[in-house]
Scaffold this motif. Structure first.
Motif, mmCIF file in Angstrom:
data_model
loop_
_atom_site.group_PDB
_atom_site.id
_atom_site.type_symbol
_atom_site.label_atom_id
_atom_site.label_comp_id
_atom_site.label_asym_id
_atom_site.label_seq_id
_atom_site.Cartn_x
_atom_site.Cartn_y
_atom_site.Cartn_z
ATOM 1 N N GLU A 8 -1.954 -3.346 1.544
ATOM 2 C CA GLU A 8 -0.557 -3.478 1.127
ATOM 3 C C GLU A 8 0.217 -4.104 2.279
ATOM 4 O O GLU A 8 -0.117 -3.901 3.445
ATOM 5 C CB GLU A 8 0.044 -2.102 0.806
ATOM 6 C CG GLU A 8 -0.528 -1.423 -0.403
ATOM 7 C CD GLU A 8 0.064 -1.936 -1.706
ATOM 8 O OE1 GLU A 8 1.167 -2.509 -1.687
ATOM 9 O OE2 GLU A 8 -0.591 -1.760 -2.741
ATOM 10 N N ASP A 9 1.259 -4.831 1.964
ATOM 11 C CA ASP A 9 2.119 -5.422 2.986
ATOM 12 C C ASP A 9 3.335 -4.540 3.222
ATOM 13 O O ASP A 9 3.786 -3.836 2.323
ATOM 14 C CB ASP A 9 2.600 -6.807 2.553
ATOM 15 C CG ASP A 9 1.465 -7.811 2.460
ATOM 16 O OD1 ASP A 9 0.464 -7.626 3.173
ATOM 17 O OD2 ASP A 9 1.578 -8.762 1.670
ATOM 18 N N ALA A 10 3.857 -4.585 4.444
ATOM 19 C CA ALA A 10 5.085 -3.884 4.792
ATOM 20 C C ALA A 10 5.778 -4.697 5.876
ATOM 21 O O ALA A 10 5.152 -5.534 6.529
ATOM 22 C CB ALA A 10 4.783 -2.475 5.278
ATOM 23 N N THR A 11 7.055 -4.454 6.058
ATOM 24 C CA THR A 11 7.836 -5.181 7.054
ATOM 25 C C THR A 11 8.411 -4.202 8.068
ATOM 26 O O THR A 11 8.888 -3.130 7.694
ATOM 27 C CB THR A 11 9.001 -5.935 6.370
ATOM 28 O OG1 THR A 11 8.442 -6.818 5.392
ATOM 29 C CG2 THR A 11 9.796 -6.747 7.368
ATOM 30 N N THR B 271 7.746 1.394 6.335
ATOM 31 C CA THR B 271 7.516 2.307 5.223
ATOM 32 C C THR B 271 6.062 2.164 4.790
ATOM 33 O O THR B 271 5.588 1.064 4.524
ATOM 34 C CB THR B 271 8.448 1.974 4.041
ATOM 35 O OG1 THR B 271 9.804 2.129 4.479
ATOM 36 C CG2 THR B 271 8.185 2.885 2.860
ATOM 37 N N ILE B 272 5.362 3.292 4.752
ATOM 38 C CA ILE B 272 3.968 3.258 4.298
ATOM 39 C C ILE B 272 3.992 3.097 2.778
ATOM 40 O O ILE B 272 4.603 3.903 2.083
ATOM 41 C CB ILE B 272 3.224 4.542 4.708
ATOM 42 C CG1 ILE B 272 3.236 4.680 6.238
ATOM 43 C CG2 ILE B 272 1.801 4.533 4.165
ATOM 44 C CD1 ILE B 272 2.709 6.006 6.746
ATOM 45 N N PRO B 273 3.356 2.052 2.270
ATOM 46 C CA PRO B 273 3.388 1.813 0.820
ATOM 47 C C PRO B 273 2.882 3.017 0.017
ATOM 48 O O PRO B 273 1.994 3.755 0.458
ATOM 49 C CB PRO B 273 2.466 0.600 0.642
ATOM 50 C CG PRO B 273 2.520 -0.097 1.975
ATOM 51 C CD PRO B 273 2.617 1.016 2.982
ATOM 52 N N LYS B 274 3.471 3.210 -1.149
ATOM 53 C CA LYS B 274 3.184 4.369 -1.995
ATOM 54 C C LYS B 274 1.702 4.526 -2.301
ATOM 55 O O LYS B 274 1.171 5.634 -2.234
ATOM 56 C CB LYS B 274 3.991 4.303 -3.292
ATOM 57 C CG LYS B 274 3.775 5.534 -4.174
ATOM 58 C CD LYS B 274 4.736 5.579 -5.324
ATOM 59 C CE LYS B 274 4.564 6.752 -6.256
ATOM 60 N NZ LYS B 274 3.673 7.800 -5.945
ATOM 61 N N ARG B 275 1.024 3.427 -2.649
ATOM 62 C CA ARG B 275 -0.417 3.548 -2.968
ATOM 63 C C ARG B 275 -1.203 4.128 -1.805
ATOM 64 O O ARG B 275 -2.112 4.933 -1.984
ATOM 65 C CB ARG B 275 -1.010 2.189 -3.341
ATOM 66 C CG ARG B 275 -0.727 1.769 -4.740
ATOM 67 C CD ARG B 275 -1.421 0.508 -5.161
ATOM 68 N NE ARG B 275 -2.242 -0.151 -4.152
ATOM 69 C CZ ARG B 275 -3.171 -1.040 -4.409
ATOM 70 N NH1 ARG B 275 -3.417 -1.391 -5.658
ATOM 71 N NH2 ARG B 275 -3.864 -1.615 -3.455
ATOM 72 N N ARG C 202 0.139 6.007 0.731
ATOM 73 C CA ARG C 202 0.562 7.410 0.902
ATOM 74 C C ARG C 202 -0.173 8.307 -0.083
ATOM 75 O O ARG C 202 -0.654 9.383 0.278
ATOM 76 C CB ARG C 202 2.068 7.550 0.700
ATOM 77 C CG ARG C 202 2.919 6.933 1.781
ATOM 78 C CD ARG C 202 4.375 7.366 1.699
ATOM 79 N NE ARG C 202 4.944 7.398 0.371
ATOM 80 C CZ ARG C 202 5.649 6.402 -0.185
ATOM 81 N NH1 ARG C 202 5.839 5.280 0.478
ATOM 82 N NH2 ARG C 202 6.158 6.542 -1.390
#
Length: 93
Positions: free
Chosen positions: A5-8, A16-20, A22
């Motif tokens: 997953e990508d995050a900024t 933010t750690i992506p929901k999938r 987490r």
């Protein structure tokens, strides 16, 4: 199977750690995480284990080997005590 997953990163250095991810790791609000920077530059993020849980895991691994845990504990304690002379910085002043 790997999950990507990508995050900024924000201006405050937050991500933010992506929901999938987490959900996959079982991370809830308030869960402490640990960042591990590998020699090759990759970063691993994992739920932080309490120190006693980590020590129990090490003990379990050692029980499969011919290791005298009690002897190691005695030797470790003796070594630490040899570095402690009982004086604090305030006592030395």
């Amino acid at each position: 199977m790997a999950v990507s997953e990508d995050a900024t990163i924000t201006s405050k250095g937050q991500v933010t750690i992506p929901k999938r991810i987490r959900d996959r790791l079982g991370l809830d609000a308030g869960t402490e995480v640990e960042f591990v920077l590998e020699d090759d530059g990759t970063i691993r993020v994992r739920p932080k284990e309490p120190p006693m849980d980590r020590l129990r895991a090490v003990k379990e691994k050692l029980t499969d080997r011919d290791v005298d845990i009690e002897r190691m504990r005695r030797e470790s304690k003796a070594e630490w005590e040899s570095h402690y002379d009982g004086d604090t910085d305030e006592d030395a002043a």
